[in-house]
Design a protein around this motif. Structure first.
Motif, PDB file in Angstrom:
ATOM      1  N   UNK A 465       0.850  -1.191   0.000  1.00 24.07           N
ATOM      2  CA  UNK A 465       0.000   0.000   0.000  1.00 24.07           C
ATOM      3  C   UNK A 465       0.883   1.238   0.000  1.00 24.07           C
ATOM      4  N   UNK A 466       0.285   2.376  -0.371  1.00 22.45           N
ATOM      5  CA  UNK A 466       1.067   3.587  -0.634  1.00 22.45           C
ATOM      6  C   UNK A 466       1.693   4.176   0.626  1.00 22.45           C
ATOM      7  N   UNK A 467       1.194   3.832   1.800  1.00 19.60           N
ATOM      8  CA  UNK A 467       1.767   4.399   3.023  1.00 19.60           C
ATOM      9  C   UNK A 467       3.217   3.957   3.229  1.00 19.60           C
ATOM     10  N   UNK A 468       3.636   2.871   2.588  1.00 17.11           N
ATOM     11  CA  UNK A 468       5.026   2.421   2.694  1.00 17.11           C
ATOM     12  C   UNK A 468       5.993   3.412   2.068  1.00 17.11           C
ATOM     13  N   UNK A 491       5.940  -0.299  -5.776  1.00 15.92           N
ATOM     14  CA  UNK A 491       4.722   0.511  -5.733  1.00 15.92           C
ATOM     15  C   UNK A 491       4.507   1.197  -7.077  1.00 15.92           C
ATOM     16  N   UNK A 492       5.578   1.710  -7.673  1.00 14.54           N
ATOM     17  CA  UNK A 492       5.465   2.327  -8.983  1.00 14.54           C
ATOM     18  C   UNK A 492       4.955   1.367 -10.033  1.00 14.54           C
ATOM     19  N   UNK A 493       5.309   0.112  -9.904  1.00 16.69           N
ATOM     20  CA  UNK A 493       4.865  -0.910 -10.868  1.00 16.69           C
ATOM     21  C   UNK A 493       3.437  -1.359 -10.600  1.00 16.69           C
ATOM     22  N   UNK A 495       0.977  -0.047  -8.154  1.00 22.81           N
ATOM     23  CA  UNK A 495      -0.089   0.868  -7.745  1.00 22.81           C
ATOM     24  C   UNK A 495      -0.226   2.088  -8.654  1.00 22.81           C
ATOM     25  N   UNK A 496       0.767   2.367  -9.438  1.00 23.34           N
ATOM     26  CA  UNK A 496       0.730   3.567 -10.286  1.00 23.34           C
ATOM     27  C   UNK A 496      -0.017   3.302 -11.579  1.00 23.34           C
ATOM     28  N   UNK A 497      -0.821   4.302 -11.964  1.00 24.77           N
ATOM     29  CA  UNK A 497      -1.495   4.294 -13.257  1.00 24.77           C
ATOM     30  C   UNK A 497      -1.349   5.695 -13.841  1.00 24.77           C
ATOM     31  N   UNK A 498      -0.461   5.897 -14.783  1.00 24.93           N
ATOM     32  CA  UNK A 498      -0.255   7.217 -15.358  1.00 24.93           C
ATOM     33  C   UNK A 498       0.248   8.203 -14.325  1.00 24.93           C
TER      34      UNK A 498
END
Length: 593
Positions: A465-468, A491-493, A495-498
């Protein structure tokens, strides 16, 4: 009724009230007499009976433009008709220093000025009561109309003839006119003179406030607008800063993720204090710290959120008379998260309070007594760091030992050790350092997954999750620690979308998340810069700034496809993200020479 197709809204306020004004100069949200009060103007959430608006309607309307007066919270909207006519509407809430304190009444002032042609307008003022359920009774006099709300009587004083106001009759705007909506008190001077003087003094207040901010070389407009927005979201009576001005704007279309954000979340406190410190907004920061410490000292345990006047019980109810933003109910009043256990709050409070002990600008710095009053917060952190909670994302149906909560508990003990060292309290420093070191070792053992090659959301879990992204910012690991770098990349791979970032992708109580959580995108930008990918971080930041609305404001969430704003508005945490990222990424002032 004027309807809003998107969150193309401006914010005006003065520390007592806040109002949202749409792109055609309709006030469609304003709670009376404070941020958490009854929304007398609630057209934003579609009252079933109509009304709840305060509009200046131009006959044969064709187009509109809108902007803030530079470096102020004064909003100007120009409406144009199909015949060359144009009218300028100036909106603000009075605020200035008077008699040694700030004059900030429950009041909205509108100045109407014809710019060209022969514009014909109607003033439509239809407040509602009891969350859209009732139309308040009216009375009137020679130059005012009164609206009898249950807990507050609004008086509209104007140099527009009262009959035209009462019946919303059209008239030609052949000169400047003024509308003062506020308490049921007689103005001590002519309305035009009061409005002009109030505008001048309010303009001077905001420009003076901005003049003393610390800002970066780059992105100055964005930082200044975010700073003003943070200030407008502070309830000055107590110092509380609300998460947002609104309730129940869904995080995604038809998602049922509709929450009341007109309260103060402790999880935000450390980051809000950090942003205010970077800005040099010390008076605002001190007010907020007083609010946080009032909650923290003497409490057996801390809640995730509180009311703006320190209320603990924020019972959640659905409001039947408001259909919701674009009809997407439910509309909720109150927030059930107050009963949750979120252990990160202990770290948030101590992190925020740390500023008191190291910042020599403050009028009332922290001392040994203040330190001892914080120690019970650290004891709670020590007792709970390895216990399940609802986590920063407030899961209503899932409790785990969340990594972020555990790390924030560690941060509470770590900062207490630093404060004790600063105060020369060697025994207490050793006590808290010992606990912090033991916590860190235990958290690392459970939160690092060697097989996956990154930190995980919860102890022995498998999710991200992004809090990491905050682990390095909090000092738990170094930014160049390969484990943190690998986590940022994962996380970039995943959780990221654009330009956006999911806070998490695993289904929760309401299904799978659909929109980008704006503050997480800023966390990702900060993490990229911290691990040395500064050019990429700058590019991401520019793209995110381009997603703000036409006035530079941000909501809680964004659609991945088109960047449309969703969630409560304006979101203070999102604007904290603007400030912190700009400060980190900007070129130094020496480059301007």
């Amino acid at each position: 009724m004027t309807t809003t197709a998107a969150l193309d809204l401006g914010l005006v306020g003065n520390g007592s009230i806040a109002a949202l004004v749409d792109a055609r100069a309709c006030v469609n949200w304003c709670c009376i007499p404070a941020f958490d009060g009854d929304p007398a103007f609630c057209a934003l959430l579609s009252p079933r009976a109509g009304g709840g608006d305060y509009a200046i309607e131009l006959e044969d309307f064709e187009s509109a433009t809108q902007e803030y007066v530079k470096n102020t919270a004064i909003l100007r909207t120009v409406l144009r008709d199909r015949h060359g006519g144009a009218v300028e509407i100036t909106d603000f809430a009075p605020r200035w220093r008077q008699h040694g304190r700030f004059y900030r009444p429950v009041m909205l002032v509108r100045r109407l000025r014809p710019l060209s042609g022969r514009p014909r307008i109607r003033v439509v003022l239809r407040p509602l009561a009891n969350y859209g359920a009732d139309v308040p009774a009216q009375t009137w006099g020679s130059n005012h109309v009164r609206y009898l709300l249950p807990d507050f009587t609004l008086r509209l004083t104007s140099d527009v003839p009262v009959r035209l106001l009462r019946e919303s009759l059209p008239f030609e705007l052949d000169g400047e006119r003024h509308l003062v909506l506020g308490p049921d008190e007689t103005l001590a001077q002519p309305v035009d003179g009061f409005a002009r003087s109030a505008e001048r003094q309010t303009l001077e207040y905001w420009r003076d406030w901005v003049r003393y901010l610390s800002i970066p070389l780059e992105w100055q407009d964005a930082v200044i607008r975010s700073a003003i927005t943070l200030k407008l979201c502070q309830y000055e009576e107590t110092g509380a800063i609300v998460a947002a001005i609104t309730t129940s704007i869904p995080e995604a279309p038809h998602s049922q993720r509709n929450w009341d954000y007109r309260y103060c979340w402790l999880r935000d406190s450390a980051f809000v204090v950090r942003a205010l410190n970077r800005l040099g907004a010390t008076r605002t920061m001190e007010g907020y710290l007083r609010y946080v410490l009032n909650l923290a000292t003497g409490a057996d345990g801390l809640q995730p959120l509180y009311g703006i006047a320190f209320e603990k019980e924020l019972e959640e109810h659905e409001v039947p008379d408001l259909a919701g933003y674009r009809g997407m109910g439910p509309v909720r009043r109150g927030n059930l998260a107050w009963v949750q256990r979120q252990h990160d709050v202990y770290g948030s409070v101590v992190l925020a309070a740390t500023q008191l002990f190291f910042d020599q600008r403050l009028a009332r710095p922290g001392d040994i007594d203040a330190f001892h009053r914080l120690e019970p917060v650290g004891e709670q952190a020590w007792a709970l760091y390895d216990q399940p909670d609802a986590g920063i994302w407030e899961f209503r149906g899932r409790a785990e030992v969340h990594t972020y909560s555990s790390v924030m508990c560690w941060a509470a003990c770590d900062r207490l050790a630093r404060i004790a060292t600063h105060l020369g309290l060697a025994a207490r420093a050793a006590h808290w350092r010992g606990r912090a070191d033991a916590m860190r070792e235990a958290i690392l053992a459970r939160a690092w997954d060697a097989e996956l090659g990154h930190f995980v959301e919860s102890a022995e879990g498998r999710r991200l999750d992004a809090s990491l992204l905050l682990l390095a910012e909090l000092g738990f690991v170094d930014a160049d620690d390969p484990r943190f770098v690998a986590t940022v990349e994962a996380i970039g791979t995943q959780l990221r979308r654009g330009d956006g970032l999911f806070r998490y992708i695993a289904p929760d109580d309401f299904g799978s998340p659909e929109t980008s959580f704006t503050i997480c995108s800023f966390w990702y930008i900060d993490a990229l810069a911290a691990i040395g990918r500064v050019d990429e971080a700058r590019q991401q930041f520019e793209s995110l700034l381009a997603r703000r609305n036409h006035l530079g404001l941000l909501s809680e969430d964004m659609a991945f496809e088109d960047g449309e704003a969703w969630g409560n508005f304006p979101q203070t945490y999102s604007h904290v993200g603007v400030v912190i990222a700009a400060m980190r990424l900007s070129r130094p002032w020496s480059d301007a020479v």
